[in-house]
Motif scaffolding. Structure first.
Motif, PDB file in Angstrom:
ATOM      1  N   TRP A   1      60.849  25.849  11.755  1.00  0.00           N
ATOM      2  CA  TRP A   1      60.640  27.010  10.898  1.00  0.00           C
ATOM      3  C   TRP A   1      60.781  28.292  11.708  1.00  0.00           C
ATOM      4  N   ALA A   2      61.055  29.346  10.998  1.00  0.00           N
ATOM      5  CA  ALA A   2      61.242  30.667  11.617  1.00  0.00           C
ATOM      6  C   ALA A   2      60.299  31.659  10.955  1.00  0.00           C
ATOM      7  N   GLU A   3      59.901  32.666  11.731  1.00  0.00           N
ATOM      8  CA  GLU A   3      59.000  33.705  11.228  1.00  0.00           C
ATOM      9  C   GLU A   3      59.399  35.042  11.836  1.00  0.00           C
ATOM     10  N   PHE A   4      59.553  36.049  10.978  1.00  0.00           N
ATOM     11  CA  PHE A   4      59.934  37.376  11.436  1.00  0.00           C
ATOM     12  C   PHE A   4      58.693  38.198  11.768  1.00  0.00           C
ATOM     13  N   ARG A   5      58.852  39.101  12.717  1.00  0.00           N
ATOM     14  CA  ARG A   5      57.745  39.959  13.121  1.00  0.00           C
ATOM     15  C   ARG A   5      57.338  40.903  12.003  1.00  0.00           C
ATOM     16  N   HIS A   6      58.302  41.367  11.226  1.00  0.00           N
ATOM     17  CA  HIS A   6      57.982  42.291  10.155  1.00  0.00           C
ATOM     18  C   HIS A   6      57.482  41.580   8.897  1.00  0.00           C
ATOM     19  N   LEU A   7      57.492  40.244   8.900  1.00  0.00           N
ATOM     20  CA  LEU A   7      56.963  39.447   7.786  1.00  0.00           C
ATOM     21  C   LEU A   7      55.983  38.416   8.332  1.00  0.00           C
TER      22      LEU A   7
ATOM     23  N   ILE B   1      61.054  31.171  16.433  1.00  0.00           N
ATOM     24  CA  ILE B   1      61.481  29.875  15.909  1.00  0.00           C
ATOM     25  C   ILE B   1      60.647  28.799  16.590  1.00  0.00           C
ATOM     26  N   SER B   2      59.977  28.005  15.774  1.00  0.00           N
ATOM     27  CA  SER B   2      59.138  26.913  16.281  1.00  0.00           C
ATOM     28  C   SER B   2      59.823  25.597  15.960  1.00  0.00           C
ATOM     29  N   SER B   3      60.014  24.786  17.001  1.00  0.00           N
ATOM     30  CA  SER B   3      60.744  23.530  16.817  1.00  0.00           C
ATOM     31  C   SER B   3      60.398  22.569  17.950  1.00  0.00           C
ATOM     32  N   PRO B   4      60.395  21.274  17.659  1.00  0.00           N
ATOM     33  CA  PRO B   4      60.210  20.296  18.752  1.00  0.00           C
ATOM     34  C   PRO B   4      61.457  20.154  19.605  1.00  0.00           C
TER      35      PRO B   4
ATOM     36  N   GLY C   1      53.285  35.686   8.853  1.00  0.00           N
ATOM     37  CA  GLY C   1      52.709  34.674   7.970  1.00  0.00           C
ATOM     38  C   GLY C   1      53.705  34.019   7.035  1.00  0.00           C
ATOM     39  N   LYS C   2      54.900  34.573   6.893  1.00  0.00           N
ATOM     40  CA  LYS C   2      55.908  33.996   6.007  1.00  0.00           C
ATOM     41  C   LYS C   2      56.887  33.163   6.833  1.00  0.00           C
ATOM     42  N   ARG C   3      56.900  31.836   6.570  1.00  0.00           N
ATOM     43  CA  ARG C   3      57.746  30.926   7.329  1.00  0.00           C
ATOM     44  C   ARG C   3      59.012  30.596   6.540  1.00  0.00           C
ATOM     45  N   PHE C   4      60.132  30.583   7.293  1.00  0.00           N
ATOM     46  CA  PHE C   4      61.428  30.250   6.713  1.00  0.00           C
ATOM     47  C   PHE C   4      61.826  28.866   7.213  1.00  0.00           C
ATOM     48  N   PHE C   5      61.964  27.916   6.284  1.00  0.00           N
ATOM     49  CA  PHE C   5      62.434  26.577   6.653  1.00  0.00           C
ATOM     50  C   PHE C   5      63.929  26.439   6.404  1.00  0.00           C
ATOM     51  N   ASP C   6      64.473  27.321   5.602  1.00  0.00           N
ATOM     52  CA  ASP C   6      65.908  27.343   5.323  1.00  0.00           C
ATOM     53  C   ASP C   6      66.533  28.412   6.220  1.00  0.00           C
ATOM     54  N   PHE C   7      67.322  28.000   7.204  1.00  0.00           N
ATOM     55  CA  PHE C   7      67.864  28.947   8.175  1.00  0.00           C
ATOM     56  C   PHE C   7      69.010  29.770   7.607  1.00  0.00           C
ATOM     57  N   THR C   8      69.516  29.376   6.445  1.00  0.00           N
ATOM     58  CA  THR C   8      70.471  30.246   5.768  1.00  0.00           C
ATOM     59  C   THR C   8      69.781  31.523   5.310  1.00  0.00           C
ATOM     60  N   LYS C   9      68.541  31.394   4.856  1.00  0.00           N
ATOM     61  CA  LYS C   9      67.769  32.564   4.458  1.00  0.00           C
ATOM     62  C   LYS C   9      67.363  33.408   5.671  1.00  0.00           C
ATOM     63  N   VAL C  10      67.251  32.753   6.829  1.00  0.00           N
ATOM     64  CA  VAL C  10      66.988  33.513   8.053  1.00  0.00           C
ATOM     65  C   VAL C  10      68.145  34.450   8.339  1.00  0.00           C
ATOM     66  N   ARG C  11      69.388  33.930   8.193  1.00  0.00           N
ATOM     67  CA  ARG C  11      70.561  34.777   8.402  1.00  0.00           C
ATOM     68  C   ARG C  11      70.580  35.924   7.392  1.00  0.00           C
ATOM     69  N   GLN C  12      70.243  35.642   6.163  1.00  0.00           N
ATOM     70  CA  GLN C  12      70.243  36.677   5.139  1.00  0.00           C
ATOM     71  C   GLN C  12      69.198  37.757   5.429  1.00  0.00           C
ATOM     72  N   GLU C  13      68.039  37.344   5.914  1.00  0.00           N
ATOM     73  CA  GLU C  13      66.999  38.325   6.234  1.00  0.00           C
ATOM     74  C   GLU C  13      67.413  39.193   7.417  1.00  0.00           C
ATOM     75  N   ILE C  14      68.076  38.605   8.417  1.00  0.00           N
ATOM     76  CA  ILE C  14      68.572  39.391   9.558  1.00  0.00           C
ATOM     77  C   ILE C  14      69.577  40.430   9.083  1.00  0.00           C
ATOM     78  N   MET C  15      70.475  40.017   8.205  1.00  0.00           N
ATOM     79  CA  MET C  15      71.482  40.951   7.702  1.00  0.00           C
ATOM     80  C   MET C  15      70.831  42.052   6.857  1.00  0.00           C
ATOM     81  N   ALA C  16      69.817  41.688   6.058  1.00  0.00           N
ATOM     82  CA  ALA C  16      69.155  42.686   5.222  1.00  0.00           C
ATOM     83  C   ALA C  16      68.414  43.708   6.082  1.00  0.00           C
ATOM     84  N   GLU C  17      67.712  43.245   7.091  1.00  0.00           N
ATOM     85  CA  GLU C  17      66.989  44.161   7.978  1.00  0.00           C
ATOM     86  C   GLU C  17      67.948  45.029   8.774  1.00  0.00           C
ATOM     87  N   THR C  18      69.070  44.467   9.169  1.00  0.00           N
ATOM     88  CA  THR C  18      70.075  45.251   9.904  1.00  0.00           C
ATOM     89  C   THR C  18      70.643  46.351   9.020  1.00  0.00           C
ATOM     90  N   ASN C  19      70.987  46.019   7.784  1.00  0.00           N
ATOM     91  CA  ASN C  19      71.524  47.026   6.870  1.00  0.00           C
ATOM     92  C   ASN C  19      70.492  48.096   6.541  1.00  0.00           C
TER      93      ASN C  19
END
Length: 741
Positions: free
Chosen positions: A101-107, A145-148, A109-127
């Motif tokens: 899972w992934a977690e953004f500093r500006h969000l 990103i937390s992962s074994p 407590g909100k975990r992203f398990f779908d890394f496609t949405k991680v890419r979308q959030e990066i693009m949204a924050e960049t724009n």
């Protein structure tokens, strides 16, 4: 085949334990510092900065380290904001499904398990920050990103170096990106990951050039050579990997990007070795890349320098060693910042609720202010400057180096010409010729010179007043910075108090000068006196006559040698120098006989003549003699030799008595200023503050804080808590993890 299939997983699992003792500490510090901006953002934590030109394969390397596709892709510039990527290895525990899972500093407590949405959030924050038309921003995006399946490390993906501006990019886009990159890689705690494609000239690599500028020794630079699979046929990157082209102390690692060609090669190789197609679909793509290097005729001998697992292992080991090296210095920096923040927090103080607390605070502030003022005057201030004079030392400088020195340099006869002195003497004698040097002109002239002392005395008083005002503004009372209303009222009361203290000092100085002018004490033991002045004058005249090489000099010439002006000389014979003892003078004298007499012949007197003889003489006159009308303004007659001596004597008397008065003034004026102004302020300032400011109905008004002060207090408290938590985190590190000293 089962052993071969599990090759990659075993390699990653073995590597995850390396450095796991200290790297998570930096990750926790990143989490602690992330909510706070400002000064804490300048703390340099150990991290890896990924540097490379546009389309050099930086993003592919990061995705390979994570094992996920999550970064923006495209043909133009993709990374337009620095991305701080924190990789956290999460060991497998019972009950843990092992999901990444992934977690953004500006969000938080909100975990992203779908890394496609991680890419979308990066693009949204960049724009949001840099615009949607290829703009670039220095504001960082934080992603954890937390992962074994990852190793503990912190990387920063920086925008790629571009040459030609496109879209909304400014014309100096290359210079801006280079400046942004240098701000990261110049930090000594930063490991530089310089990414260069294999199909370009390594000697002209932008990443290596910038790394060499920031790290001339190459002690913290790792070279990464990407796209080994698309090099021209017949060429390879072995010399690059061995450091024969551009040497680096930490060496190079070669990787390949995930292209269709490499998938085809891996597929063909696995089929030839008997690995089933179904098993191929369940394997990670990174496993195929490992097999590419194993079965490559060129790179199979450099397996320790090739592949993402080797890069991850190398980064992990170097980062661990680097953290161990910088951890003591980081701990010392945090303690130093914590002490500075504690001092700043003390300046803002605590919030006061009750009325009693406010009254106590006001009384303490007034007392501290008076103590600080007295300490500054007496030279007992804690903050003594080594660069310039301050406080009471400046007052002493005014007294000794300005006031006293200026009075000593004053010539009492500077504004008096010989004609002025001569005119005053003749006016004092009236219609008669003076038998003695009169005292009246001396007293008139000396009073005039004494009166000149008043202005410098009052100037000295004004200088000291200015210094007291400066000291009142410079009194360092920490609590006063919180209360601008109190500071303004305090300055007003202080200014009025000092101005009121100036008036008695002025009256005292005026009285001192009037006392000196009112009574000319010619009996003062230090006064030369008339008799002594004549002796000194005659000695000077005699010594002057002896020095004329045997020629006889007249008294007027002697007077000129001693600064005296003579406009003529009246010749007299020896029988005309007889001392006259007749007649009375109405003016006071200095008690010595006249040196030169009149022209009346001995034995003859106008009164002895008979009236008939006089009338007979008048009848014999041929005609009437007409006198010239006297002008409205008369000057003295031509200077005689006697007058030259009188002028010299008067000058000696003026100089002598002025010195007596000057010494009195030099002593009494500073004493008066200290008594009526400086010491009076020290003694009575506190009582004045209590009377004017410490009033029940004024406490609330005086102790009003600005909203800005309250906001700063809250912010500083937050920073203090963050630093305390960070220091506590480092204190929990066992000594075995720190380098031996």
């Amino acid at each position: 085949m089962g052993e071969e299939a599990s090759f990659s997983n075993k390699n990653v699992a073995a590597s995850t334990t390396i450095g796991s003792s200290v790297i998570p500490i930096i990750n926790r510090l990143q989490d602690i510092f992330s909510p706070v901006d400002g000064e804490l953002s300048k703390i340099s934590l150990p991290q890896v900065a990924v540097v490379g030109s546009q389309s050099s394969g930086k993003s592919s390397v990061l995705e390979a380290l994570v094992g996920r596709d999550f970064l923006p892709r495209g043909c133009d510039i993709c990374t337009r904001r620095p991305l701080a990527l924190m990789l956290v290895n999460r060991p497998r525990n019972p009950g843990d499904d092992g999901r990444e899972w992934a977690e953004f500093r500006h969000l938080p407590g909100k975990r992203f398990f779908d890394f496609t949405k991680v890419r979308q959030e990066i693009m949204a924050e960049t724009n949001k920050e840099a615009g949607s038309n290829r703009g670039v921003s220095e504001k960082q995006i934080g992603l954890k990103i937390s992962s074994p399946n990852v190793l503990n490390m912190t990387l920063v993906d920086l925008p790629g170096i571009t040459k030609v501006p496109v879209g909304d990019q400014p014309t100096d886009i290359e210079a801006r990106i280079r400046k942004m990159i240098m701000a990261y890689i110049r930090q000594e705690n930063c490991i530089i990951l310089a990414v260069s494609p294999a199909n370009s000239d390594l000697a002209t690599s932008d990443a290596l050039q910038m790394a060499r500028e920031a790290d001339p020794t190459g002690s913290r630079t790792i070279g990464v050579i990407t796209k080994l699979d698309i090099m021209d046929r017949g060429t390879n990157a072995c010399n690059f990997l061995l450091g024969k082209v551009v040497p680096l102390r930490l060496g190079y690692v070669g990787v390949v990007n995930r292209s269709q060609e490499i998938l085809f090669v891996c597929y063909r190789t696995l089929i030839k070795t008997g690995v089933c197609r179904m098993h191929l679909r369940t394997r990670r793509i990174s496993s195929m890349i490992i097999l590419y290097f194993l079965f490559s005729d060129v790179y199979n001998g450099l397996s320790d320098r090739c592949g993402i697992p080797q890069l991850a292992k190398k980064l992990n080991q170097i980062l661990e060693q680097h953290i161990r090296m910088v951890l003591p210095g980081l701990k010392s920096e945090l303690h130093s910042r914590l002490n500075a923040v504690a001092k700043e927090l003390q300046k803002y103080g605590d919030v006061m609720e009750s009325k009693a607390e406010k009254e106590t605070m006001l009384l303490n502030i007034l007392t501290k202010y008076c103590e600080a003022f007295s300490a500054m005057v007496d030279g007992r201030s804690r903050e003594i400057s080594t660069k310039e004079l301050s406080g009471g030392a400046r007052i002493r400088y005014i007294f000794q180096s300005i006031f006293v020195k200026t009075l000593e340099e004053v010539d009492p006869c500077q504004d008096l010409t010989d004609e002025d002195i001569r005119t005053a003497i003749q006016n004092a004698t009236g219609p008669r010729n003076a038998l003695f040097v009169p005292e009246v002109p001396f007293e008139v002239l000396v009073r005039r010179q004494i009166a000149r002392l008043l202005d410098p005395c009052l100037q000295c008083l004004r200088f000291v007043y200015d210094e007291l005002i400066k000291m009142s503004h410079a009194c360092a009372v920490t609590e006063l910075q919180r209360f601008p209303v109190l500071r303004r009222h305090l300055d007003d009361v202080m200014g009025k108090f000092i101005r009121d203290s100036v008036r008695p000092a002025e009256r005292m100085i005026d009285s001192l000068i009037e006392i000196e002018m009112d009574y000319i004490n010619s009996s003062h033991p230090n006064f030369v006196g008339g008799k002594k002045a004549v002796e000194v004058a005659m000695q000077q005249l005699k010594s002057s006559q002896d020095g004329t090489d045997g020629e006889k000099g007249t008294l007027s010439e002697i007077g000129q040698r001693f600064g005296l002006t003579s406009q003529g000389r009246h010749s007299q014979s020896n029988n005309q120098r007889a001392a006259s003892v007749g007649g009375n003078s109405s003016s006071r004298t200095w008690g010595f006989p006249i040196i030169f007499g009149g022209k009346v012949q001995a034995g003859e007197s106008p009164a002895s003549r008979s009236p008939h003889e006089t009338l007979h003489n008048v009848e014999q006159l041929p005609s009437t003699i007409q006198l010239t009308e006297p002008p409205s303004i008369l000057g003295p007659l031509e200077m005689t030799e006697q007058e030259a001596v009188e002028i010299l004597v008067t000058k000696l008397l003026l100089q002598s008595y002025y010195d007596v008065v000057r010494k009195n003034v030099q002593d009494l004026v500073p004493k008066s200023i200290m008594h009526f102004l400086v010491n009076h302020a020290k003694r009575n300032l506190h009582n004045t503050f209590i009377q004017k400011l410490y009033r029940e109905n004024h406490v609330e008004e005086l102790l009003q804080e600005h909203d800005e002060v309250a906001a700063n207090r809250r912010q500083v408290k937050e920073v203090s808590l963050v630093l305390q938590l960070a220091v506590q985190t480092l204190d929990e590190v066992e000594s075995e993890y720190l380098p031996e000293t």
